[in-house]
Design an enzyme around this catalytic site. Structure first.
Site, PDB file in Angstrom:
ATOM      1  N   ASP A  12       0.860  -1.176   0.000  1.00 28.57           N
ATOM      2  CA  ASP A  12       0.000   0.000   0.000  1.00 28.57           C
ATOM      3  C   ASP A  12       0.904   1.236   0.000  1.00 28.57           C
ATOM      4  O   ASP A  12       2.132   1.137  -0.170  1.00 28.57           O
ATOM      5  CB  ASP A  12      -1.026  -0.046   1.147  1.00 28.57           C
ATOM      6  CG  ASP A  12      -0.406   0.181   2.522  1.00 28.57           C
ATOM      7  OD1 ASP A  12       0.829   0.346   2.614  1.00 28.57           O
ATOM      8  OD2 ASP A  12      -1.163   0.187   3.513  1.00 28.57           O
ATOM      9  N   CYS A  69       2.675  -3.608   3.985  1.00 30.63           N
ATOM     10  CA  CYS A  69       1.836  -2.477   4.378  1.00 30.63           C
ATOM     11  C   CYS A  69       2.412  -1.957   5.693  1.00 30.63           C
ATOM     12  O   CYS A  69       3.562  -2.273   6.015  1.00 30.63           O
ATOM     13  CB  CYS A  69       0.355  -2.857   4.466  1.00 30.63           C
ATOM     14  SG  CYS A  69      -0.099  -4.025   5.763  1.00 30.63           S
ATOM     15  N   THR A  71       1.785  -2.640   8.889  1.00 27.16           N
ATOM     16  CA  THR A  71       2.079  -3.742   9.815  1.00 27.16           C
ATOM     17  C   THR A  71       2.404  -5.044   9.107  1.00 27.16           C
ATOM     18  O   THR A  71       2.897  -5.979   9.739  1.00 27.16           O
ATOM     19  CB  THR A  71       0.857  -4.013  10.704  1.00 27.16           C
ATOM     20  OG1 THR A  71      -0.249  -4.340   9.840  1.00 27.16           O
ATOM     21  CG2 THR A  71       0.509  -2.807  11.561  1.00 27.16           C
ATOM     22  N   HIS A 102       8.528 -25.350   6.406  1.00 25.29           N
ATOM     23  CA  HIS A 102       7.435 -26.155   6.972  1.00 25.29           C
ATOM     24  C   HIS A 102       6.073 -25.868   6.356  1.00 25.29           C
ATOM     25  O   HIS A 102       5.227 -26.751   6.314  1.00 25.29           O
ATOM     26  CB  HIS A 102       7.351 -25.944   8.487  1.00 25.29           C
ATOM     27  CG  HIS A 102       8.463 -26.633   9.236  1.00 25.29           C
ATOM     28  ND1 HIS A 102       8.471 -26.755  10.605  1.00 25.29           N
ATOM     29  CD2 HIS A 102       9.609 -27.223   8.786  1.00 25.29           C
ATOM     30  CE1 HIS A 102       9.571 -27.416  10.986  1.00 25.29           C
ATOM     31  NE2 HIS A 102      10.282 -27.688   9.900  1.00 25.29           N
ATOM     32  N   HIS A 137       5.366 -32.380   6.515  1.00 24.78           N
ATOM     33  CA  HIS A 137       4.893 -31.007   6.325  1.00 24.78           C
ATOM     34  C   HIS A 137       3.985 -30.904   5.096  1.00 24.78           C
ATOM     35  O   HIS A 137       3.072 -30.076   5.052  1.00 24.78           O
ATOM     36  CB  HIS A 137       6.073 -30.054   6.197  1.00 24.78           C
ATOM     37  CG  HIS A 137       6.973 -30.094   7.394  1.00 24.78           C
ATOM     38  ND1 HIS A 137       6.551 -29.724   8.645  1.00 24.78           N
ATOM     39  CD2 HIS A 137       8.257 -30.511   7.535  1.00 24.78           C
ATOM     40  CE1 HIS A 137       7.540 -29.892   9.517  1.00 24.78           C
ATOM     41  NE2 HIS A 137       8.584 -30.377   8.868  1.00 24.78           N
TER      42      HIS A 137
HETATM   43  C1  RB5 Z   1      -2.480   2.106   6.527  1.00 22.15           C
HETATM   44  O1  RB5 Z   1      -2.431   3.229   7.327  1.00 22.15           O
HETATM   45  C2  RB5 Z   1      -2.390   0.860   7.389  1.00 22.15           C
HETATM   46  O2  RB5 Z   1      -3.615   0.579   7.954  1.00 22.15           O
HETATM   47  C3  RB5 Z   1      -1.912  -0.296   6.572  1.00 22.15           C
HETATM   48  O3  RB5 Z   1      -0.684   0.027   5.990  1.00 22.15           O
HETATM   49  C4  RB5 Z   1      -1.680  -1.599   7.297  1.00 22.15           C
HETATM   50  O4  RB5 Z   1      -0.909  -1.432   8.436  1.00 22.15           O
HETATM   51  C5  RB5 Z   1      -2.853  -2.433   7.547  1.00 22.15           C
HETATM   52  O5  RB5 Z   1      -2.768  -3.585   8.010  1.00 22.15           O
END
Ligand code: RB5
Length: 149
Positions: A12, A69, A71, A102, A137
């Protein structure tokens, strides 16, 4: 483009810079990179970018996918909704190696707000150099596939 040598990259808006660093890194290691963007910083929803990368892996056009993204979590959740995709979020090299050995993962997800560039590149290397071990596995991975219906 040969499927066995192709890696699709997607993210993203949050992770454009890290994605481009990963693209340069894996290209330097001989992989063919299909970078499907985005390239501009406007906010853009991670599910569509996770899905787009996952479709290229599920179709066999690309061997692996690497998605990013903030996280790594949201885009991973979207990618895993595509049949045939096994994507794990990694913030360490041990997990990156193990999801190949695995779980026969075909996609790797990371969070740009979780890992720095140096660690991210090490995680990519661990993922791409590990081999699926098969055996017991393989049975378990088949069970994951059976859940897709
Ligand atoms: C965008 O701000 C954020 O929500 C996205 O990059 C991500 O972390 C979502 O899982």
């Amino acid at each position: 483009m040969t499927a066995s040598n192709c890696i699709v990259l997607s993210s993203d808006h949050a992770a454009i810079q890290l994605r481009q660093a990963i693209a340069a890194h894996i290209a330097a290691h001989g992989w063919e990179v299909v970078d499907i963007g985005p390239t501009t910083p406007e906010s853009t929803p991670y599910p569509k970018h996770g899905e787009a990368a996952a479709r290229l892996v599920a179709s066999g056009d690309c061997r692996f996918g690497i998605i990013l993204c903030g996280t790594g979590q949201g885009i991973m959740m979207a990618a895993n909704k595509v049949k045939g995709i096994r994507c794990g979020v990694c913030g360490d090299t041990f997990s990156a190696r193990m999801i190949r050995q695995h779980n026969d993962a075909n996609m790797l997800s990371m969070g740009v707000r979780v890992v720095g560039e140096g660690l991210a590149l090490d995680i990519v290397d661990a993922f791409l150099t590990a081999q699926f071990e098969g055996g017991r596995h393989a049975t378990r991975v088949e069970m994951i596939g059976a859940l897709e219906g």
